[in-house]
Design an enzyme around this catalytic site. Structure first.
Site, PDB file in Angstrom:
ATOM      1  N   GLU A  75       0.830  -1.362   0.095  1.00 40.36           N
ATOM      2  CA  GLU A  75      -0.088  -0.048  -0.077  1.00 40.36           C
ATOM      3  C   GLU A  75       1.008   1.364  -0.066  1.00 40.36           C
ATOM      4  O   GLU A  75       0.618   2.185  -0.526  1.00 40.36           O
ATOM      5  CB  GLU A  75      -0.901   0.071   1.349  1.00 40.36           C
ATOM      6  CG  GLU A  75      -1.991  -1.042   1.123  1.00 40.36           C
ATOM      7  CD  GLU A  75      -1.620  -2.520   1.474  1.00 40.36           C
ATOM      8  OE1 GLU A  75      -0.596  -2.408   2.152  1.00 40.36           O
ATOM      9  OE2 GLU A  75      -2.422  -3.066   1.966  1.00 40.36           O
ATOM     10  N   PRO A 287      12.101 -14.274   1.700  1.00 39.72           N
ATOM     11  CA  PRO A 287      11.574 -14.397   2.683  1.00 39.72           C
ATOM     12  C   PRO A 287      10.416 -13.386   3.120  1.00 39.72           C
ATOM     13  O   PRO A 287      10.545 -12.224   2.656  1.00 39.72           O
ATOM     14  CB  PRO A 287      12.741 -13.914   3.984  1.00 39.72           C
ATOM     15  CG  PRO A 287      14.017 -14.399   2.935  1.00 39.72           C
ATOM     16  CD  PRO A 287      13.610 -13.809   1.789  1.00 39.72           C
ATOM     17  N   ARG A 288       9.525 -13.561   3.920  1.00 40.92           N
ATOM     18  CA  ARG A 288       8.502 -12.961   4.135  1.00 40.92           C
ATOM     19  C   ARG A 288       8.986 -11.531   4.784  1.00 40.92           C
ATOM     20  O   ARG A 288       8.557 -10.372   4.652  1.00 40.92           O
ATOM     21  CB  ARG A 288       7.437 -13.416   5.350  1.00 40.92           C
ATOM     22  CG  ARG A 288       6.144 -12.696   5.862  1.00 40.92           C
ATOM     23  CD  ARG A 288       5.320 -12.246   4.599  1.00 40.92           C
ATOM     24  NE  ARG A 288       4.245 -11.700   5.351  1.00 40.92           N
ATOM     25  CZ  ARG A 288       3.019 -11.160   4.461  1.00 40.92           C
ATOM     26  NH1 ARG A 288       3.216 -11.491   3.067  1.00 40.92           N
ATOM     27  NH2 ARG A 288       2.009 -10.486   5.003  1.00 40.92           N
ATOM     28  N   LEU A 328      14.708  -5.133   0.623  1.00 39.28           N
ATOM     29  CA  LEU A 328      13.405  -4.699  -0.166  1.00 39.28           C
ATOM     30  C   LEU A 328      13.681  -3.424  -0.965  1.00 39.28           C
ATOM     31  O   LEU A 328      14.756  -2.851  -1.040  1.00 39.28           O
ATOM     32  CB  LEU A 328      12.379  -4.042   0.811  1.00 39.28           C
ATOM     33  CG  LEU A 328      11.873  -5.220   2.056  1.00 39.28           C
ATOM     34  CD1 LEU A 328      11.412  -4.537   3.286  1.00 39.28           C
ATOM     35  CD2 LEU A 328      10.910  -6.008   1.283  1.00 39.28           C
ATOM     36  N   GLY A 329      12.869  -3.205  -2.041  1.00 31.45           N
ATOM     37  CA  GLY A 329      13.177  -2.235  -2.865  1.00 31.45           C
ATOM     38  C   GLY A 329      12.081  -1.811  -3.804  1.00 31.45           C
ATOM     39  O   GLY A 329      10.944  -2.330  -3.575  1.00 31.45           O
TER      40      GLY A 329
END
Length: 334
Positions: A75, A287-288, A328-329
């Site tokens: 989001e 991975p989550r 993350l990216g």
């Protein structure tokens, strides 16, 4: 003989359910926050923001303010192009964005335009919401995708603050749950307090109408991630994807995405069987939670697996068996 419920009686029923939710959320909020802190799901020093207490580092600007509210990374990334577009169209306009998860904070904090304020979103309990709104005094609240929180929406509405839902979506599971008699009364009350709903698709628009959203507030604009997309960011995304595609070229690939701690053991056993059939097979593990990547790496070392971490930017060679997405990216792998 049963009589049909009138709009007035339905509204009273929705209000009664909201008061019940309001009391319950006030009672459980401290326990929920404590549970999340124990599990390391909250920021170690900024967790009081979840109770509506502002960060002393960023005081509220003395002018009208727009609040974008997201929850997780998905989001937040959907909101980012709209936030950038808003900042370009209205230089100097104070913009506040809230997210809930640590992963969303770690990525979004470095992508926000200068001057945009980030806070962790308050829990949807009366005290936290009231404290948050009392301090920040937003003039407009823009909710992203499926953020239908009763205390937030009704409290803002009662204070005369306009609330809009952007890229609105309701999953089939949530739609079925809200469609039950009790759920329908509460969601109808919430949706009636919105000033604008921009659904993600025609199907989503139909679901909102079936949940009694006033038709006059539903308007189409397409997926806002693409309508006001960032050209420069898009070019960087394409370049990064093309680079990865070259490294992965001519190799069969499978992905284990959003895995939880311990599930990498199962995935690794499956991979060992698959490479007997497809010797050049490459496994991508996502991975989550990025912090779980350390455990994944240790496990792969224990099994003497040739792997590459995304954070190291090492080239994926023909001998690489597993590619671990430990950061993350902005872009996806494909």
């Amino acid at each position: 003989m049963r009589t049909a419920r009138t709009p007035a009686s339905a509204a009273r029923g929705g209000r009664a359910l909201y008061e019940l939710y309001r009391a319950a959320s006030r009672a459980v909020a401290p326990a929920v926050l404590l549970w999340r802190r124990v599990r390391g799901l909250e920021h170690p020093s900024r967790w009081p923001e979840r109770l509506g207490r502002p960060s002393v580092v960023r005081p509220r600007p003395d002018s009208p303010l727009v609040w974008f509210h997201a929850v997780s990374l998905g989001e937040g990334m959907a909101a980012l192009p709209v936030v950038r577009h808003c900042a370009r169209l209205h230089p100097g306009l104070p913009i506040l964005i809230t997210t809930t998860t640590l992963s969303s904070f770690e990525v979004i904090k470095d992508l926000l335009p200068d001057g945009v304020i980030h806070q962790f979103a308050p829990l949807d309990c009366p005290d936290a919401i009231e404290s948050f709104i009392r301090y920040w005094k937003p003039n407009l609240i823009l909710l992203m995708e499926s953020e239908l929180w009763p205390n937030l929406i009704l409290s803002a509405s009662e204070k005369g603050i306009a609330v809009a839902l952007l890229n609105g979506r309701i999953s089939l599971k949530s739609f079925n749950r809200w469609s039950l008699p009790l759920g329908l009364q509460l969601v109808s009350l919430m949706l009636s307090r919105l000033s604008l709903v921009i659904p993600l698709s025609t199907i989503q628009a139909v679901r909102f109408q079936l949940l009694h959203t006033p038709p006059q507030i539903i308007h189409f604009a397409g997926d806002l991630k693409y309508v006001v997309g960032d050209i420069d960011a898009g070019e960087k995304e394409i370049t990064a994807i093309e680079d990865l595609q070259q490294q992965f070229s001519n190799r069969p690939i499978w992905m284990a995405a959003s895995i939880h701690r311990g599930e990498d053991e199962v995935v690794l056993r499956v991979h060992d069987e698959l490479i007997k059939i497809y010797p050049t097979l490459l496994l991508i593990i996502v991975p989550r939670h990025p912090q779980d990547s350390k455990n994944v790496s240790l496990n792969l070392k224990k099994h003497n697996v040739n792997f590459v971490l995304r954070s190291t930017r090492e080239v994926v060679s023909s001998n690489t068996s597993i590619y671990v997405v430990d950061t993350l990216g902005l872009f996806c792998l494909f």
